[in-house]
Design a protein around this motif. Structure first.
Motif, PDB file in Angstrom:
ATOM      1  N   ASP A  51      23.845   0.881  -0.121  1.00 13.34           N
ATOM      2  CA  ASP A  51      23.947   0.033   1.071  1.00 13.34           C
ATOM      3  C   ASP A  51      23.827  -1.442   0.705  1.00 13.34           C
ATOM      4  O   ASP A  51      24.593  -2.280   1.195  1.00 13.34           O
ATOM      5  CB  ASP A  51      22.865   0.400   2.094  1.00 13.34           C
ATOM      6  CG  ASP A  51      23.112   1.744   2.769  1.00 13.34           C
ATOM      7  OD1 ASP A  51      24.232   2.284   2.625  1.00 13.34           O
ATOM      8  OD2 ASP A  51      22.182   2.245   3.424  1.00 13.34           O
ATOM      9  N   ILE A  52      22.865  -1.760  -0.153  1.00 10.74           N
ATOM     10  CA  ILE A  52      22.668  -3.150  -0.573  1.00 10.74           C
ATOM     11  C   ILE A  52      23.891  -3.638  -1.348  1.00 10.74           C
ATOM     12  O   ILE A  52      24.387  -4.740  -1.118  1.00 10.74           O
ATOM     13  CB  ILE A  52      21.380  -3.294  -1.412  1.00 10.74           C
ATOM     14  CG1 ILE A  52      20.146  -3.078  -0.521  1.00 10.74           C
ATOM     15  CG2 ILE A  52      21.309  -4.657  -2.087  1.00 10.74           C
ATOM     16  CD1 ILE A  52      18.835  -2.988  -1.287  1.00 10.74           C
ATOM     17  N   LEU A  53      24.401  -2.823  -2.270  1.00  8.87           N
ATOM     18  CA  LEU A  53      25.577  -3.207  -3.049  1.00  8.87           C
ATOM     19  C   LEU A  53      26.802  -3.413  -2.162  1.00  8.87           C
ATOM     20  O   LEU A  53      27.606  -4.318  -2.391  1.00  8.87           O
ATOM     21  CB  LEU A  53      25.852  -2.178  -4.138  1.00  8.87           C
ATOM     22  CG  LEU A  53      24.826  -2.114  -5.272  1.00  8.87           C
ATOM     23  CD1 LEU A  53      25.163  -0.978  -6.231  1.00  8.87           C
ATOM     24  CD2 LEU A  53      24.746  -3.430  -6.016  1.00  8.87           C
ATOM     25  N   ALA A  54      26.948  -2.591  -1.139  1.00  6.99           N
ATOM     26  CA  ALA A  54      28.071  -2.737  -0.212  1.00  6.99           C
ATOM     27  C   ALA A  54      27.972  -4.065   0.541  1.00  6.99           C
ATOM     28  O   ALA A  54      28.976  -4.759   0.736  1.00  6.99           O
ATOM     29  CB  ALA A  54      28.114  -1.565   0.758  1.00  6.99           C
ATOM     30  N   GLN A  55      26.757  -4.430   0.958  1.00  6.96           N
ATOM     31  CA  GLN A  55      26.559  -5.696   1.650  1.00  6.96           C
ATOM     32  C   GLN A  55      26.864  -6.874   0.728  1.00  6.96           C
ATOM     33  O   GLN A  55      27.499  -7.849   1.132  1.00  6.96           O
ATOM     34  CB  GLN A  55      25.130  -5.799   2.175  1.00  6.96           C
ATOM     35  CG  GLN A  55      24.825  -4.871   3.331  1.00  6.96           C
ATOM     36  CD  GLN A  55      23.350  -4.922   3.744  1.00  6.96           C
ATOM     37  OE1 GLN A  55      22.572  -5.715   3.232  1.00  6.96           O
ATOM     38  NE2 GLN A  55      22.986  -4.056   4.676  1.00  6.96           N
ATOM     39  N   VAL A  56      26.428  -6.788  -0.534  1.00  9.42           N
ATOM     40  CA  VAL A  56      26.692  -7.856  -1.505  1.00  9.42           C
ATOM     41  C   VAL A  56      28.193  -7.974  -1.747  1.00  9.42           C
ATOM     42  O   VAL A  56      28.742  -9.079  -1.788  1.00  9.42           O
ATOM     43  CB  VAL A  56      25.923  -7.602  -2.825  1.00  9.42           C
ATOM     44  CG1 VAL A  56      26.394  -8.525  -3.931  1.00  9.42           C
ATOM     45  CG2 VAL A  56      24.430  -7.761  -2.609  1.00  9.42           C
ATOM     46  N   ASP A  57      28.886  -6.844  -1.901  1.00 12.12           N
ATOM     47  CA  ASP A  57      30.337  -6.866  -2.111  1.00 12.12           C
ATOM     48  C   ASP A  57      31.055  -7.520  -0.938  1.00 12.12           C
ATOM     49  O   ASP A  57      31.994  -8.298  -1.124  1.00 12.12           O
ATOM     50  CB  ASP A  57      30.872  -5.448  -2.326  1.00 12.12           C
ATOM     51  CG  ASP A  57      30.504  -4.870  -3.682  1.00 12.12           C
ATOM     52  OD1 ASP A  57      30.117  -5.658  -4.580  1.00 12.12           O
ATOM     53  OD2 ASP A  57      30.602  -3.634  -3.848  1.00 12.12           O
ATOM     54  N   THR A  58      30.620  -7.217   0.267  1.00 13.09           N
ATOM     55  CA  THR A  58      31.220  -7.815   1.457  1.00 13.09           C
ATOM     56  C   THR A  58      31.030  -9.327   1.459  1.00 13.09           C
ATOM     57  O   THR A  58      31.969 -10.079   1.720  1.00 13.09           O
ATOM     58  CB  THR A  58      30.609  -7.201   2.736  1.00 13.09           C
ATOM     59  OG1 THR A  58      30.828  -5.793   2.707  1.00 13.09           O
ATOM     60  CG2 THR A  58      31.211  -7.806   3.979  1.00 13.09           C
ATOM     61  N   LYS A  59      29.812  -9.771   1.163  1.00  4.60           N
ATOM     62  CA  LYS A  59      29.524 -11.212   1.130  1.00  4.60           C
ATOM     63  C   LYS A  59      30.356 -11.905   0.047  1.00  4.60           C
ATOM     64  O   LYS A  59      30.897 -12.986   0.268  1.00  4.60           O
ATOM     65  CB  LYS A  59      28.031 -11.468   0.869  1.00  4.60           C
ATOM     66  CG  LYS A  59      27.110 -11.006   1.956  1.00  4.60           C
ATOM     67  CD  LYS A  59      27.081 -11.973   3.093  1.00  4.60           C
ATOM     68  CE  LYS A  59      26.040 -11.504   4.104  1.00  4.60           C
ATOM     69  NZ  LYS A  59      25.995 -12.367   5.250  1.00  4.60           N
ATOM     70  N   LEU A  60      30.469 -11.279  -1.135  1.00  2.46           N
ATOM     71  CA  LEU A  60      31.253 -11.863  -2.221  1.00  2.46           C
ATOM     72  C   LEU A  60      32.732 -11.955  -1.851  1.00  2.46           C
ATOM     73  O   LEU A  60      33.392 -12.963  -2.139  1.00  2.46           O
ATOM     74  CB  LEU A  60      31.080 -11.056  -3.509  1.00  2.46           C
ATOM     75  CG  LEU A  60      29.754 -11.224  -4.243  1.00  2.46           C
ATOM     76  CD1 LEU A  60      29.680 -10.267  -5.425  1.00  2.46           C
ATOM     77  CD2 LEU A  60      29.559 -12.649  -4.711  1.00  2.46           C
ATOM     78  N   SER A  61      33.252 -10.935  -1.208  1.00  2.00           N
ATOM     79  CA  SER A  61      34.659 -10.943  -0.796  1.00  2.00           C
ATOM     80  C   SER A  61      34.916 -12.049   0.214  1.00  2.00           C
ATOM     81  O   SER A  61      35.922 -12.755   0.133  1.00  2.00           O
ATOM     82  CB  SER A  61      35.051  -9.597  -0.200  1.00  2.00           C
ATOM     83  OG  SER A  61      34.996  -8.593  -1.176  1.00  2.00           O
ATOM     84  N   ASP A  62      34.000 -12.196   1.177  1.00  2.00           N
ATOM     85  CA  ASP A  62      34.138 -13.253   2.179  1.00  2.00           C
ATOM     86  C   ASP A  62      34.119 -14.629   1.517  1.00  2.00           C
ATOM     87  O   ASP A  62      34.938 -15.490   1.826  1.00  2.00           O
ATOM     88  CB  ASP A  62      33.027 -13.165   3.227  1.00  2.00           C
ATOM     89  CG  ASP A  62      33.148 -11.933   4.117  1.00  2.00           C
ATOM     90  OD1 ASP A  62      34.218 -11.293   4.093  1.00  2.00           O
ATOM     91  OD2 ASP A  62      32.154 -11.613   4.811  1.00  2.00           O
TER      92      ASP A  62
END
Length: 183
Positions: A51-62
């Motif tokens: 879950d944490i990694l998914a949130q980080v990936d989303t932030k990085l993509s944005d």
């Protein structure tokens, strides 16, 4: 023989021990319930970390999208500025090149260079045209060339100021980099 008092004491002690063990068993049974889960390494590995990694990936993509947009905007602005400068120079009758261009002159034609223009005589014969000294700097020979001086084949020359250049004595081939005009 055990007396009634001793038997009552032993029963009382056994009752206290059983009650204590029952409390421990009850407390242990309350850990890890659905409303209050016990956190284990498998829970962290299987649930929390992804879950944490998914949130980080989303932030990085944005953030990457934002930076790409900003970079494209800057690139567009710089391209427009360069295009405007080239258009200004072309409208004034000049030519600007970042790489060497092959230029041919006929006898009597003059190439007038801008300040910092580089000239390399490949074939033919030409003379320096300049009203002030030094006319051209011979970067190959480490010398200067005054107005009227003959250029040497395969020597690289630098125009020290605008308005200096070369006049073809016959058919001439030059490699030129920078601002120039042919008359």
């Amino acid at each position: 023989m055990i007396t009634k008092k001793q038997l009552a004491g032993r029963v009382l002690v056994a009752g206290v021990i059983i009650a204590g063990l029952g409390g421990v068993v009850f407390a242990a049974g309350q850990q890890g319930t659905e409303s209050d889960p016990l956190v284990t390494l498998s829970y962290l590995n299987d649930k929390t970390t992804p879950d944490i990694l998914a949130q980080v990936d989303t932030k990085l993509s944005d953030r990457e999208s934002q930076l790409k947009t900003q970079l494209q905007s800057v690139e567009s602005d710089l391209s427009k500025q360069v295009s405007d400068k080239v258009s200004e120079n072309t409208a004034a009758g000049g030519t600007v090149t970042a790489a060497y261009s092959v230029v041919t002159l006929k006898a009597g034609q003059t190439l007038t260079a801008g300040a910092g223009c580089e000239l390399l005589l490949r074939s033919g014969s030409a003379v320096c045209v300049a009203s002030t000294a030094p006319g051209l700097v011979d970067m190959t020979g480490g010398a200067t060339l005054a107005g009227g001086g003959a250029l040497q084949v395969n020597h690289l020359y630098l125009a020290t100021e605008g308005g200096h250049g070369v006049k073809a004595s016959g058919a001439v081939t030059l490699m030129v980099r920078g601002d120039y005009q042919i008359a």
